[in-house]
Each structure stands twice: as structure tokens, then as C-alpha cells.
Design an enzyme around this catalytic site. Sequence first.
Site, short mmCIF file in Angstrom:
data_model
loop_
_atom_site.label_atom_id
_atom_site.label_comp_id
_atom_site.label_asym_id
_atom_site.label_seq_id
_atom_site.Cartn_x
_atom_site.Cartn_y
_atom_site.Cartn_z
CE LYS A 11 36.49 34.85 41.39
NZ LYS A 11 36.37 36.13 40.61
CE1 TYR A 51 38.58 39.33 44.39
CE2 TYR A 51 36.77 38.36 45.62
CZ TYR A 51 37.70 38.30 44.59
OH TYR A 51 37.73 37.20 43.76
CG PHE A 59 33.72 45.35 40.04
CD1 PHE A 59 34.40 44.53 40.93
CD2 PHE A 59 34.46 46.14 39.17
CE1 PHE A 59 35.79 44.50 40.95
CE2 PHE A 59 35.85 46.12 39.18
CZ PHE A 59 36.52 45.29 40.07
CB THR A 93 39.29 39.69 34.33
OG1 THR A 93 40.62 39.82 34.84
CG2 THR A 93 38.28 39.94 35.43
NE ARG A 104 38.76 34.39 35.63
CZ ARG A 104 39.56 35.28 36.23
NH1 ARG A 104 40.55 35.83 35.56
NH2 ARG A 104 39.36 35.61 37.49
CG ASN A 114 35.76 35.89 36.91
OD1 ASN A 114 35.60 35.50 38.05
ND2 ASN A 114 36.55 36.90 36.60
CG HIS A 117 41.14 34.91 43.50
ND1 HIS A 117 41.29 36.26 43.26
CD2 HIS A 117 42.20 34.54 44.28
CE1 HIS A 117 42.39 36.68 43.88
NE2 HIS A 117 42.96 35.66 44.51
CD GLU A 128 45.18 36.79 47.03
OE1 GLU A 128 44.91 37.92 46.60
OE2 GLU A 128 45.27 35.79 46.30
N1 UDP Z 1 35.22 42.03 38.42
C1 UDP Z 1 33.96 42.47 38.02
N2 UDP Z 1 33.87 43.44 37.04
C2 UDP Z 1 34.98 44.00 36.49
C3 UDP Z 1 36.26 43.57 36.90
C4 UDP Z 1 36.34 42.58 37.87
O1 UDP Z 1 32.94 41.99 38.51
O2 UDP Z 1 34.83 44.88 35.63
C5 UDP Z 1 35.32 40.97 39.44
C6 UDP Z 1 35.67 39.61 38.83
O3 UDP Z 1 35.01 38.59 39.57
C7 UDP Z 1 37.17 39.55 39.03
C8 UDP Z 1 37.31 40.22 40.40
O4 UDP Z 1 36.36 41.28 40.36
O5 UDP Z 1 37.67 38.22 39.00
C9 UDP Z 1 38.68 40.78 40.72
O6 UDP Z 1 39.08 41.64 39.67
P1 UDP Z 1 40.56 41.60 39.09
O7 UDP Z 1 40.73 42.80 38.23
O8 UDP Z 1 41.53 41.39 40.21
O9 UDP Z 1 40.53 40.31 38.12
P2 UDP Z 1 41.22 38.87 38.26
O10 UDP Z 1 42.54 39.04 38.97
O11 UDP Z 1 40.25 37.99 39.04
O12 UDP Z 1 41.39 38.39 36.84
MG MG Z 2 42.97 40.00 40.75
#
Ligand code: UDP
Ligand code: MG
Length: 140
Positions: A11, A51, A59, A93, A104, A114, A117, A128
Amino acid sequence: MSLERTFSIIKPDATRRNLTGKINAKFEAAGLRIVAQKRIQMTKAQAESFYGVHAERPFFDELCEFMCSEPVIVQVLEGEGAISRNREVMGATNPVDAAEGTIRAEFAESVGENSVHGSDAPETAAEEIAYFFSGLELIG
Ligand code: UDP
Ligand code: MG
């Protein structure tokens, strides 16, 4: 477990800090082979579509703005159980919850910014990968 492919993004917070090599080293040390990789800058529309599953989350706008703010590295990782192995290497996450040694835990700046992805299931991995790579880029 079988040989799988998963989709990964390094990212903008990580590309900005020149962490691509360090993150790729984590993947390789975990037995994940980088079989396709390119640097792109997403459009807002691409980020919103990618997304889309999070469109109703509070968010969402901030996430899409962030993802197209600077270039990212999109990549395909291959290995035994690559989807879950990559999720392990990524860590939780929110970096405060991420296990020691994960990407992370070491590199993420916040729950939003973070660093990586990773696909969460075989169906999303296939979708994807196809969203960002053509068949010709995926040979071998
Ligand atoms: N995200 C955020 N706030 C939150 C949860 C997620 O900004 O409370 C963002 C973060 O960049 C995350 C992305 O949204 O990686 C996608 O969320 P997901 O729950 O799919 O997490 P991931 O699969 O990336 O761990
Ligand atoms: Mg995810």
C-alpha cells in the site's frame, strides 16, 4: 495443502517509505514466491470497485482516497496454502493487534495505513488477481 495463488498489494504508506524490498523479503522468507508484480497508481474508481465490499463502512472514503493517493505494488504470490500463509505473514488488520514479526506489526502506521492487502479466500483471490493482471502476465 495445495499450491495456491493469492493477490497482494503493497500500500501507499509502504511504497512512500521505500519498504517494498523489506516486505517482499518477508513474503519470500515465508515460502511465498512473487510470480507477478507491477507498480501502478490506482484511480479512485478502481479503488472504489476493488473495495466495493466495504462501501457501507465508515472508513470507505478515507480508504479509497488513501489507496489512490500514491503508487502501489500489485502482486501475485504463490505457495503452499498461499492465501492463509500470506494472511499470517501480514498480521492482524490493526497493527496494535498484529503478532510480533508480521509485516503489519513491523511496518504499519495505523489500522487504515497498514502497509499490505491480502486476499481472504480462494474466490476473492481469483477475482482480485484477474482485476489487476491479464492472463499473459501470469504465465508460469
Ligand atoms: N480499514 C480501516 N479501518 C477499519 C478497518 C479496516 O481503515 O476499522 C481499512 C484497512 O486499510 C484494511 C482495509 O480497510 O486493510 C480492508 O479492511 P479488512 O477488514 O478487509 O482488513 P484486511 O483484510 O485488510 O486485514
Ligand atoms: Mg480484507
